[in-house]
Design a protein around this motif. Structure first.
Motif, short mmCIF file in Angstrom:
data_model
loop_
_atom_site.label_atom_id
_atom_site.label_comp_id
_atom_site.label_asym_id
_atom_site.label_seq_id
_atom_site.Cartn_x
_atom_site.Cartn_y
_atom_site.Cartn_z
N UNK A 1 0.93 -1.06 0.07
CA UNK A 1 -0.10 0.04 -0.09
C UNK A 1 0.78 1.41 0.01
N UNK A 2 2.23 1.26 0.57
CA UNK A 2 3.07 2.44 0.39
C UNK A 2 3.33 2.60 -0.91
N UNK A 3 3.29 1.65 -1.65
CA UNK A 3 3.61 1.80 -3.15
C UNK A 3 2.56 1.92 -4.08
N UNK A 4 1.27 1.49 -3.72
CA UNK A 4 0.21 1.72 -4.70
C UNK A 4 -0.91 2.43 -4.40
N UNK A 5 -0.97 2.63 -3.08
CA UNK A 5 -2.24 3.50 -2.70
C UNK A 5 -2.26 4.95 -3.08
N UNK A 6 -3.12 5.48 -3.82
CA UNK A 6 -3.00 7.01 -4.22
C UNK A 6 -2.90 7.85 -3.00
N UNK A 7 -1.96 8.82 -3.29
CA UNK A 7 -1.81 9.96 -2.23
C UNK A 7 -3.05 10.95 -2.16
#
Length: 416
Positions: free
Chosen positions: A194-200
């Motif tokens: 999720x650190x890599x894929x979840x949108x900011x």
């Protein structure tokens, strides 16, 4: 007023990448969680020597720290967005599972399960409210009923609940600590993903400041009636972690059947949730779907109450437990998607996270009180049918509340 649409196939509109990520998130969450939880009661009672009432308190505290604090996690998701709340929750759950694996005293066990529960109170309402919001947006764009998306979300969760106990049972041949560390490893992987894929920043979801406090929520009669029905169902479902393992131990002399009974429940949801949601959407109003689910749940406990005085052991004694699991799971399949699909129509704009969390918080309080009471009932040497008859009465008593629930879902609103 319209009823919830049937969970029919979504007319060719694919799930968005964000919805796919959130649904896979639920799958991973439950693999890590259910690798540990079904075996916790036996570990506390056998390895740590806790009394039945204290095991009930610990399990109730775990649920309350999770469900009871969902309102906090939901409000934080409304205020700060999904990403920071989900990442923080994953990190705390890793720490909680590691702590539980090494906990050897009551205070340490309580601390670890509170941390595990609070972690879920952060990430779960953030994920659930965003799935509901995206499901409404998809429905408005002609992508199919929101209830189908929420049912699919439930299927992913139950697929995780199916795989988790099997993983836990395999690792339990080593020791309970190994199971806990494996659960922590799953959540570490979720955190990294999720650190890599979840949108900011999720388009259309703007952070909001809390306004008006809890007053409007507490004055919302439809929401409180929904809480009553959903809370009774969650209290009943929580007995899979307390009453079911105790009865399986009595009947079979070990915890071995527990993993397979959990697998049966999860397999039912994975294979039947979408057809059941579709069927209920065509034939039942939301009120009647909630009532039917509660009655099926009560019937499951009544089946065990009817069989328990015979004192069966072995395979014969497992048949009523299998009936309980089947009926309880069918009840859950009717109640959960309807309750979640109804929330966007009850929440004020921008506060869907708060309402999602509050639904679970009220339910968590009921579970805390009910788990303590049911643990004491199982521990008091009462006639064998009595605890199960009491458990059967709980969902049945909630039926009048959902039948008089005013109104049906109305115009689509409250997406925040």
């Amino acid at each position: 007023m319209s009823t919830l649409p049937a969970a029919a196939p979504a007319g060719g509109t694919r799930l968005s990448p964000l919805l796919r990520l959130l649904i896979l998130t639920q799958l991973a969450f439950n693999i890590g969680f259910f690798a540990v939880l079904p075996f916790l009661a036996e570990h506390l009672g056998t390895a740590l020597g806790m009394a039945g009432w204290l095991v009930g308190v610990v399990l109730g505290l775990r649920t309350f720290s999770q469900q009871g604090l969902f309102v906090v996690g939901g409000a934080l998701a409304d205020r700060y967005g999904v990403r920071p709340v989900v990442l923080t929750g994953c990190a705390l759950r890793v720490a909680g599972f590691v702590w539980l694996g090494y906990a050897g005293h009551t205070w340490s066990v309580i601390g670890s399960v509170l941390l595990i529960g609070f972690a879920a109170a952060l990430f779960s309402p953030a994920v659930e409210s965003e799935v509901a919001r995206q499901a409404v947006l998809r429905e408005e764009a002609g992508g199919g009923p929101r209830a189908r998306v929420l049912a699919l979300f439930g299927v992913a969760g139950q697929a995780g609940a199916f795989l988790g106990p099997l993983l836990g049972a395999l690792l339990l041949t080593a020791e309970f600590r190994t199971v806990c560390l494996a659960g922590a490893g799953v959540f570490m992987a979720v955190l990294a993903g999720h650190a890599a894929l979840l949108p900011r920043h999720i388009p259309g979801r703007e952070p909001v400041r809390v306004r008006g406090g809890l007053g409007p929520l507490l004055r919302n009669g439809r929401f409180l009636a929904l809480c009553c029905g959903y809370g009774a169902q969650l209290l009943a479902y929580n007995q899979l972690y307390l009453a079911l393992p105790a009865e399986a131990e009595r009947a079979a002399g070990s915890q071995a059947p527990v993993a397979w009974l959990f697998a049966l429940s999860s397999l039912l949801v994975v294979t039947a949730q979408l057809p059941v949601t579709r069927w209920a959407g065509h034939r039942l109003t939301p009120r009647r779907s909630l009532a039917a689910g509660l009655l099926l749940t009560g019937a499951g406990f009544a089946a065990v109450a009817a069989a328990r005085p015979a004192g069966w052991t072995g395979t014969a004694a497992l048949a009523p437990l299998a009936a309980l699991v089947v009926l309880l799971t069918l009840g859950q399949m009717l109640v959960a998607p309807v309750a979640r699909a109804w929330l966007p129509d009850l929440a004020e704009p921008g506060r869907l996270g708060l309402y999602t969390g509050a639904l679970s918080s009220v339910s968590g309080l009921l579970v805390l009180l009910g788990s303590t009471a049911s643990g004491a009932l199982l521990d008091r040497g009462l006639p064998p049918a009595v605890p199960w008859a009491v458990l059967a009465a709980v969902p049945a008593l909630a039926v009048p509340a959902v039948l008089v629930l005013p109104g049906e879902p109305g115009p689509r609103k409250g997406r925040g």
